[in-house]
Design a protein around this motif. Structure first.
Motif, PDB file in Angstrom:
ATOM      1  N   VAL A   1     -16.451 -11.488 -11.492  1.00 48.26           N
ATOM      2  CA  VAL A   1     -15.570 -10.319 -11.416  1.00 48.26           C
ATOM      3  C   VAL A   1     -15.043 -10.210  -9.994  1.00 48.26           C
ATOM      4  CG1 VAL A   1     -15.460  -7.801 -11.575  1.00 48.26           C
ATOM      5  CG2 VAL A   1     -16.827  -9.082 -13.229  1.00 48.26           C
ATOM      6  N   ILE A   2     -13.741 -10.006  -9.886  1.00 50.07           N
ATOM      7  CA  ILE A   2     -13.104  -9.749  -8.591  1.00 50.07           C
ATOM      8  C   ILE A   2     -12.525  -8.346  -8.653  1.00 50.07           C
ATOM      9  CG2 ILE A   2     -11.265 -10.411  -6.997  1.00 50.07           C
ATOM     10  CD1 ILE A   2     -11.551 -13.282  -8.143  1.00 50.07           C
ATOM     11  N   ILE A   3     -12.944  -7.492  -7.710  1.00 47.12           N
ATOM     12  CA  ILE A   3     -12.452  -6.115  -7.627  1.00 47.12           C
ATOM     13  C   ILE A   3     -11.416  -6.065  -6.503  1.00 47.12           C
ATOM     14  CG2 ILE A   3     -13.043  -3.696  -7.201  1.00 47.12           C
ATOM     15  CD1 ILE A   3     -14.511  -4.598  -9.644  1.00 47.12           C
ATOM     16  N   TYR A   4     -10.171  -5.695  -6.838  1.00 50.73           N
ATOM     17  CA  TYR A   4      -9.090  -5.569  -5.853  1.00 50.73           C
ATOM     18  C   TYR A   4      -8.869  -4.098  -5.525  1.00 50.73           C
ATOM     19  CZ  TYR A   4      -4.375  -5.240  -4.001  1.00 50.73           C
ATOM     20  OH  TYR A   4      -3.277  -4.925  -3.226  1.00 50.73           O
ATOM     21  N   LEU A   5      -8.840  -3.772  -4.227  1.00 49.39           N
ATOM     22  CA  LEU A   5      -8.624  -2.407  -3.752  1.00 49.39           C
ATOM     23  C   LEU A   5      -7.343  -2.374  -2.923  1.00 49.39           C
ATOM     24  CD1 LEU A   5     -12.308  -1.859  -2.584  1.00 49.39           C
ATOM     25  CD2 LEU A   5     -11.304  -1.173  -4.755  1.00 49.39           C
TER      26      LEU A   5
END
Length: 147
Positions: free
Chosen positions: A28-32
């Motif tokens: 999982v890659i979380i982009y902010l």
């Protein structure tokens, strides 16, 4: 070719999910996003991520604070990860404080990320945070928490 994504609401966040190209995600890659943006992750970015990591679920979180009209933001269209001060001096103190002191939003992002990993049956080492500008500060705090 556009990358399919869907909007979701969970744990107080709105987010766009760009699903893995494999049957089951393996990370999982979380982009902010940065200040005054919405989680618009260009299709070309997601395509490049999926070219290198086809098993990645990419999640673009939307910051929780809607920016209101003010002299600093006469035509606001986006969101903020933490409250903004409205003078240069107070804004500098605010940002320095956030760099050196842990923000509450970092814990909320961590909790969200943990839930996403659990839903997919993935371990914590299968998570990456990616942030731009203000979102980068939050990503660093969440990613370096040591919890």
């Amino acid at each position: 070719m556009a990358v399919p994504s869907t909007w979701h609401e969970e744990e107080g966040f709105s987010y766009r999910l760009f699903p893995a190209k494999t049957a089951k995600p393996d990370c999982v890659i979380i982009y902010l996003h940065g200040l005054n943006n919405v989680p618009e992750l260009p299709d070309s970015y997601v395509q490049e991520i999926h070219a290198q990591m086809p098993g990645a679920d990419v999640i673009a979180l939307q910051a929780p604070i809607k920016i209101r009209k003010s002299p600093s933001f006469p035509d606001p269209k986006g969101y903020s990860w933490f409250p903004l001060a409205m003078s240069v001096k107070s804004e500098m103190k605010n940002w320095l404080s956030h760099i050196f002191k842990r923000m509450a939003i970092a814990g909320k992002v961590e909790s969200f990320a943990k839930t996403q990993l659990e839903k997919r049956g993935l371990a914590e080492d299968k998570l990456a945070y990616y942030g731009h500008s203000m979102g980068g500060i939050v990503a660093l705090q969440a990613g370096l928490s040591g919890d």
